[in-house]
Design a protein around this motif. Sequence first.
Motif, short mmCIF file in Angstrom:
data_model
loop_
_atom_site.label_atom_id
_atom_site.label_comp_id
_atom_site.label_asym_id
_atom_site.label_seq_id
_atom_site.Cartn_x
_atom_site.Cartn_y
_atom_site.Cartn_z
N ASP A 53 -14.52 0.28 -6.67
CA ASP A 53 -14.73 0.88 -5.22
C ASP A 53 -14.52 0.36 -3.75
OD1 ASP A 53 -14.52 3.19 -3.44
OD2 ASP A 53 -16.12 3.73 -3.92
N SER A 54 -13.51 0.09 -3.31
CA SER A 54 -12.90 -0.02 -2.10
C SER A 54 -13.46 0.57 -0.88
CB SER A 54 -11.36 0.09 -1.95
OG SER A 54 -10.81 1.33 -1.16
N THR A 55 -14.32 1.78 -1.35
CA THR A 55 -14.99 1.81 -0.55
C THR A 55 -16.28 1.66 -0.33
OG1 THR A 55 -15.73 4.50 -1.22
CG2 THR A 55 -13.49 4.12 -0.56
N GLY B 163 -12.69 -2.75 1.18
CA GLY B 163 -11.62 -1.95 2.24
C GLY B 163 -10.15 -2.09 1.35
N PRO C 78 -7.99 -0.96 -0.76
CA PRO C 78 -7.39 0.11 -2.28
C PRO C 78 -5.98 0.24 -2.65
CG PRO C 78 -6.47 1.01 0.40
CD PRO C 78 -7.72 -0.67 0.48
N ASP D 19 -8.69 0.12 -7.83
CA ASP D 19 -9.55 1.16 -6.89
C ASP D 19 -9.51 2.31 -7.52
OD1 ASP D 19 -11.29 2.27 -4.97
OD2 ASP D 19 -9.10 2.47 -3.48
N GLY E 70 -12.77 3.56 -6.13
CA GLY E 70 -12.84 4.59 -4.57
C GLY E 70 -12.09 5.57 -3.48
N ASP E 71 -10.33 4.78 -3.58
CA ASP E 71 -9.82 5.81 -2.70
C ASP E 71 -8.26 5.74 -3.41
OD1 ASP E 71 -8.02 6.28 0.03
OD2 ASP E 71 -8.60 5.07 0.67
N LEU E 72 -7.55 4.69 -3.75
CA LEU E 72 -6.20 4.37 -4.13
C LEU E 72 -6.32 5.78 -5.40
CD1 LEU E 72 -3.08 3.58 -4.35
CD2 LEU E 72 -4.03 1.84 -5.79
N MET F 37 -6.94 9.46 -4.69
CA MET F 37 -5.52 9.42 -2.91
C MET F 37 -4.18 9.99 -4.27
SD MET F 37 -2.24 8.56 -1.54
CE MET F 37 -2.97 6.57 -2.15
#
Length: 482
Positions: free
Chosen positions: A111-113, A126, A128, A142, A144-146, A149
């Motif tokens: 999870d990049s976050t 941080g 993604p 990732d 958490g973000d990529l 999205m």
Amino acid sequence: MARRTGKGAALVAALAVAALLSGCTEVVSGQGRMMPPDASKVSGLDITTGESGPKPGVPDADLRVENGDGGEMDRLAINALADVEQYWAEQLPKNFGGREFESVKRLVSYDSTGRGVEICRINTAGVPNAFYCSLDDSIAWDRGDLLPMLHEAFGPMAVVTVLAHEMGHAIQYKLGPDGGVTQATSSIVKEQQADCYAGNFFRWVAEGKSEHFRISTGPGLNQVLQTMFFIKDAAGTSAEKRGAHGSAFDRVTAFQFGFAGDPKRCSQIDDAEIQERITQQRFSAKDTDSGTGMGNLPVGERKVLDKLEASLRDAYKQSGATPPALKETMVDCADAEETLPASYCPSTNVIAVDLVELVRIGTPTKRGQAGGIGDFAAFAEIASRYALSIQKATGYSLAGPAAGLRTACLTGYWAGTTNKEGVELRLSSGDLDEAVAELLAEGSLIAADVNGSSVPSGFARVEAFRDGFFEGSGLCTRKYGS
């Protein structure tokens, strides 16, 4: 699009337009007859519009994943990688002399976050991203973000696209020189090969062979290509830059090679081929800005439209057709429907443009502001209507899917003529990506007939445009001349 005349490689040869006039389907003597493509198919597969994504009721795959959370993104990633591994277990020995496929050693979710983990000598906080690491033969993503999205923007098959690409890098590493890749191989070659390998996999999915996923060859495949557009290099990035992946036009081209071919075709992508066809380029100091975005011209200005009209007349001058008049107001037409932002009326040989809509399309979207695609998208929509006038003069039907494909091809041919030395209205970095964005949009005018009816498949639209860009008008009539 830029108004400049600097040094640049001409990627297409403007074939004699006499071939465009002939309307014949014969190829060079001794090479047989080229059969026109079926506009209802994509690389031989029927165009379908059903659901795309995970198959309902299929149990999740059981793969060992480090640092996972068992959530939706991890399950989607695991199922994708399980099916991609199944594909390569079948295809690697078949295409590379009996070479057996070995699964990657590590699958890592992060999870990049949140708190970072160490993978491939980097800390993921941080970051993604999704990547393959040859140091420990691992694929990481990732969650958490990529992946969320991509899923939100383009649907679940966007996640599958990215992971199929990363498995392509694993295949390169496992094959080594047998697959045409060494330590000295440039980044752009490795990335284009991986895009091509992803195309191989998605053909297999489209044929119904995937355990966990299904994809339609219409809207579903369009979303995959839109994902390729999203993860393209930024306009102005050099193809020689370390880590370069390619423009949207180049990445979609490589994917389509894989979808239409086999893994051996992908392994043949090398520096020589890249030098021949790559379109990614740096911005030149002579590229015009005019406050509309680097490389973009103010398409609503009459002097700019005059330069476009001169470019179109020059591209098709050998056809002998009477050039259509370009008017800035929409007019009634007895034998065709109005299409925005440009309409062609066969009975009067007039192209009418809606300047307000043209400017909207031609102005790139800026953060926090509404906008369109870019100047080339707007110019190409006008060029598509101009191409209809040439088809009318040479006796082709202007209605139906074949007309749409032929129009896309001839528009691509015009685009190719603007990529040569000495022309005043010339391609700049990012222009062809604008064409891809328009071609993948619902109701693309570049690949539409005289009444605005678009070819159903975005894949076929881009392929036809690319044919004209690289091969010239002769192929447009031979391949799409029915």
